[in-house]
Scaffold this motif. Structure first.
Motif, PDB file in Angstrom:
ATOM      1  N   LEU A 170       7.668   4.237 -17.288  1.00 62.83           N
ATOM      2  CA  LEU A 170       7.685   3.524 -16.011  1.00 62.83           C
ATOM      3  C   LEU A 170       7.272   4.516 -14.931  1.00 62.83           C
ATOM      4  CD1 LEU A 170       8.452   1.148 -14.102  1.00 62.83           C
ATOM      5  CD2 LEU A 170      10.770   2.074 -14.076  1.00 62.83           C
ATOM      6  N   VAL A 171       6.266   4.141 -14.143  1.00 56.11           N
ATOM      7  CA  VAL A 171       5.748   5.020 -13.095  1.00 56.11           C
ATOM      8  C   VAL A 171       5.986   4.378 -11.733  1.00 56.11           C
ATOM      9  CG1 VAL A 171       3.734   6.268 -12.223  1.00 56.11           C
ATOM     10  CG2 VAL A 171       3.942   5.792 -14.683  1.00 56.11           C
ATOM     11  N   ILE A 172       6.649   5.115 -10.847  1.00 57.71           N
ATOM     12  CA  ILE A 172       6.854   4.662  -9.475  1.00 57.71           C
ATOM     13  C   ILE A 172       6.251   5.724  -8.561  1.00 57.71           C
ATOM     14  CG2 ILE A 172       8.511   4.066  -7.665  1.00 57.71           C
ATOM     15  CD1 ILE A 172      10.469   3.282  -9.900  1.00 57.71           C
ATOM     16  N   ILE A 173       5.300   5.333  -7.743  1.00 57.93           N
ATOM     17  CA  ILE A 173       4.643   6.253  -6.812  1.00 57.93           C
ATOM     18  C   ILE A 173       4.789   5.680  -5.405  1.00 57.93           C
ATOM     19  CG2 ILE A 173       2.470   7.349  -6.170  1.00 57.93           C
ATOM     20  CD1 ILE A 173       1.567   7.093  -9.053  1.00 57.93           C
ATOM     21  N   PHE A 174       5.260   6.516  -4.479  1.00 57.88           N
ATOM     22  CA  PHE A 174       5.448   5.991  -3.121  1.00 57.88           C
ATOM     23  C   PHE A 174       5.173   7.067  -2.078  1.00 57.88           C
ATOM     24  CE2 PHE A 174       9.515   7.666  -4.466  1.00 57.88           C
ATOM     25  CZ  PHE A 174      10.037   8.299  -3.344  1.00 57.88           C
ATOM     26  N   GLN A 198       0.804  -1.213   0.000  1.00 57.98           N
ATOM     27  CA  GLN A 198       0.000   0.000   0.000  1.00 57.98           C
ATOM     28  C   GLN A 198       0.843   1.272   0.000  1.00 57.98           C
ATOM     29  OE1 GLN A 198      -2.971  -0.103   3.065  1.00 57.98           O
ATOM     30  NE2 GLN A 198      -3.553  -2.213   2.617  1.00 57.98           N
ATOM     31  N   TYR A 199       2.151   1.161   0.249  1.00 58.68           N
ATOM     32  CA  TYR A 199       2.993   2.352   0.339  1.00 58.68           C
ATOM     33  C   TYR A 199       3.760   2.645  -0.946  1.00 58.68           C
ATOM     34  CZ  TYR A 199       2.080   1.698   5.308  1.00 58.68           C
ATOM     35  OH  TYR A 199       1.464   1.537   6.515  1.00 58.68           O
ATOM     36  N   ILE A 200       3.707   1.735  -1.901  1.00 58.13           N
ATOM     37  CA  ILE A 200       4.454   1.925  -3.140  1.00 58.13           C
ATOM     38  C   ILE A 200       3.702   1.267  -4.295  1.00 58.13           C
ATOM     39  CG2 ILE A 200       5.857  -0.128  -2.690  1.00 58.13           C
ATOM     40  CD1 ILE A 200       8.173   1.299  -4.156  1.00 58.13           C
ATOM     41  N   ASP A 201       3.677   1.928  -5.424  1.00 53.90           N
ATOM     42  CA  ASP A 201       3.028   1.402  -6.615  1.00 53.90           C
ATOM     43  C   ASP A 201       3.992   1.529  -7.778  1.00 53.90           C
ATOM     44  OD1 ASP A 201       1.060   0.339  -8.221  1.00 53.90           O
ATOM     45  OD2 ASP A 201       0.139   2.274  -8.654  1.00 53.90           O
ATOM     46  N   VAL A 252      10.971  13.709 -11.397  1.00 49.64           N
ATOM     47  CA  VAL A 252      10.713  13.501  -9.974  1.00 49.64           C
ATOM     48  C   VAL A 252       9.709  14.571  -9.560  1.00 49.64           C
ATOM     49  CG1 VAL A 252      11.677  13.366  -7.662  1.00 49.64           C
ATOM     50  CG2 VAL A 252      13.064  12.639  -9.629  1.00 49.64           C
ATOM     51  N   ILE A 253       8.487  14.157  -9.260  1.00 49.52           N
ATOM     52  CA  ILE A 253       7.398  15.094  -8.988  1.00 49.52           C
ATOM     53  C   ILE A 253       7.079  15.090  -7.496  1.00 49.52           C
ATOM     54  CG2 ILE A 253       5.024  15.722  -9.541  1.00 49.52           C
ATOM     55  CD1 ILE A 253       5.374  14.198 -12.182  1.00 49.52           C
ATOM     56  N   SER A 254       7.211  16.247  -6.879  1.00 45.57           N
ATOM     57  CA  SER A 254       6.984  16.387  -5.441  1.00 45.57           C
ATOM     58  C   SER A 254       5.514  16.232  -5.087  1.00 45.57           C
ATOM     59  CB  SER A 254       7.479  17.755  -4.969  1.00 45.57           C
ATOM     60  OG  SER A 254       8.853  17.923  -5.230  1.00 45.57           O
ATOM     61  N   PRO A 255       5.209  15.922  -3.828  1.00 42.44           N
ATOM     62  CA  PRO A 255       3.810  15.801  -3.396  1.00 42.44           C
ATOM     63  C   PRO A 255       3.020  17.089  -3.621  1.00 42.44           C
ATOM     64  CG  PRO A 255       5.287  14.875  -1.750  1.00 42.44           C
ATOM     65  CD  PRO A 255       6.151  15.565  -2.760  1.00 42.44           C
ATOM     66  N   GLN A 263       1.629  11.572  -2.622  1.00 41.02           N
ATOM     67  CA  GLN A 263       2.780  10.715  -2.836  1.00 41.02           C
ATOM     68  C   GLN A 263       3.821  11.382  -3.746  1.00 41.02           C
ATOM     69  OE1 GLN A 263      -0.368   9.745  -3.272  1.00 41.02           O
ATOM     70  NE2 GLN A 263      -0.754   7.929  -2.004  1.00 41.02           N
ATOM     71  N   ILE A 264       5.025  10.869  -3.702  1.00 38.50           N
ATOM     72  CA  ILE A 264       6.087  11.249  -4.639  1.00 38.50           C
ATOM     73  C   ILE A 264       5.932  10.389  -5.883  1.00 38.50           C
ATOM     74  CG2 ILE A 264       8.590  11.278  -5.038  1.00 38.50           C
ATOM     75  CD1 ILE A 264       8.889  11.559  -1.963  1.00 38.50           C
TER      76      ILE A 264
END
Length: 289
Positions: free
Chosen positions: A80-84, A9-12, A60-63, A31-32
């Motif tokens: 590639l998308v990483i959201i955490f 739940q903390y990272i996608d 890198v996109i800030s909250p 999320q970042i």
């Protein structure tokens, strides 16, 4: 609402293929978000800024930053998308005593959300991306600890890229053979930025035409006189906000600003947040440590 696996739940982490008539609405979240362009080209909008991207570009996109991506041709792009969650940073080891997420939390003006990678940087990051994808997709054997470790490595690598780019920019500025009038103007601004300065007054000190100084300053430093003056003042104000209990109005006046709304506007442009928000975040980090 972001759709994530229930066990993570903390990272996608996902790969998006966007083409044809695909359209994205503006979005923001707490999320970042990290975007790595795998194929194709497009545009990315982050609040008031527009970026053209292509293969191997990184964002890198800030909250809480409004953002969206957009197609520029029918081929589209693959990303590639990483959201955490920002809270994952609390799980990073901190033997070096460095908050590797500080550049995202504080959102300094020095840090652009878009990074152009060289070949070495691309190879190093792609190794981490590949491992993260493999681990994330290894359900039900996925280890959150392992993902967090890889994420920590990724953020450290990004920090190093940012720091290298900033140092290269400073080195280029230091190595430029500036005309004496520009060197003296910079020195005068650095010593007198607290005063009521402007282009006309600075030019009069050196008995030169303001238009000439403006043109030469921009040509030699890639900044206008006003931009350089504001940069110096905001750097000073930022230190006072983080390290003293002075009122914001006192800091504005001491930094050379008689108009408080203007000070707030310039500060937000350079730092990415208001003086009050910056002070609160600075204090929060101190208490957290």
């Amino acid at each position: 609402m972001l759709q994530t696996r229930q066990d993570l739940q903390y990272i996608d982490l996902k790969i998006d293929h966007n083409s044809n008539g695909w359209k994205m609405m503006w979005e923001w979240h707490k999320q970042i978000e990290i975007l790595y362009i795998l194929e194709g080209q497009g545009k990315c909008y982050i609040e008031d800024n527009e970026y053209d991207f292509a293969h191997s570009d990184l964002f890198v996109i800030s909250p809480y930053k409004l953002h969206k991506t957009e197609l520029v041709d029918k081929k589209g792009f693959k990303v590639l998308v990483i959201i955490f969650n920002l809270e994952l940073g609390d799980k990073f080891p901190n033997m070096d005593g460095i908050d590797v997420l500080e550049f995202i939390k504080v959102n300094y003006a020095d840090y652009s959300p878009m990074i152009k990678l060289d070949c070495t940087e691309k190879e190093r990051l792609e190794l981490v991306f590949d491992r993260m994808q493999t681990e994330y997709n290894s359900f039900p054997k996925t280890s959150l600890d392992y993902l967090i470790s890889l994420l920590h490595i990724l953020i450290i690598e990004i920090n190093r890229i940012y720091n290298k780019q900033i140092n290269v920019n400073k080195k280029c500025i230091d190595e430029v053979d500036l005309p004496q009038i520009i060197v003296e103007s910079i020195g005068y601004i650095n010593q007198n930025f607290k005063q009521d300065l402007n282009l006309t007054r600075i030019a009069s000190v050196f008995h030169i035409n303001p238009s000439y100084l403006s043109r030469e300053f921009k040509k030699r430093t890639d900044m206008t006189v006003t931009e350089f003056l504001n940069s110096r003042r905001i750097h000073y104000a930022r230190n006072l906000l983080a390290k003293t209990d002075l009122k914001i109005i006192e800091i504005a006046l001491d930094s050379g600003y008689n108009n408080i709304p203007y000070f707030t506007s310039v500060f937000k442009k350079f730092v990415g947040m208001t003086p009050k928000q910056f002070r609160n975040k600075s204090r929060a980090r101190v208490f957290a440590n």
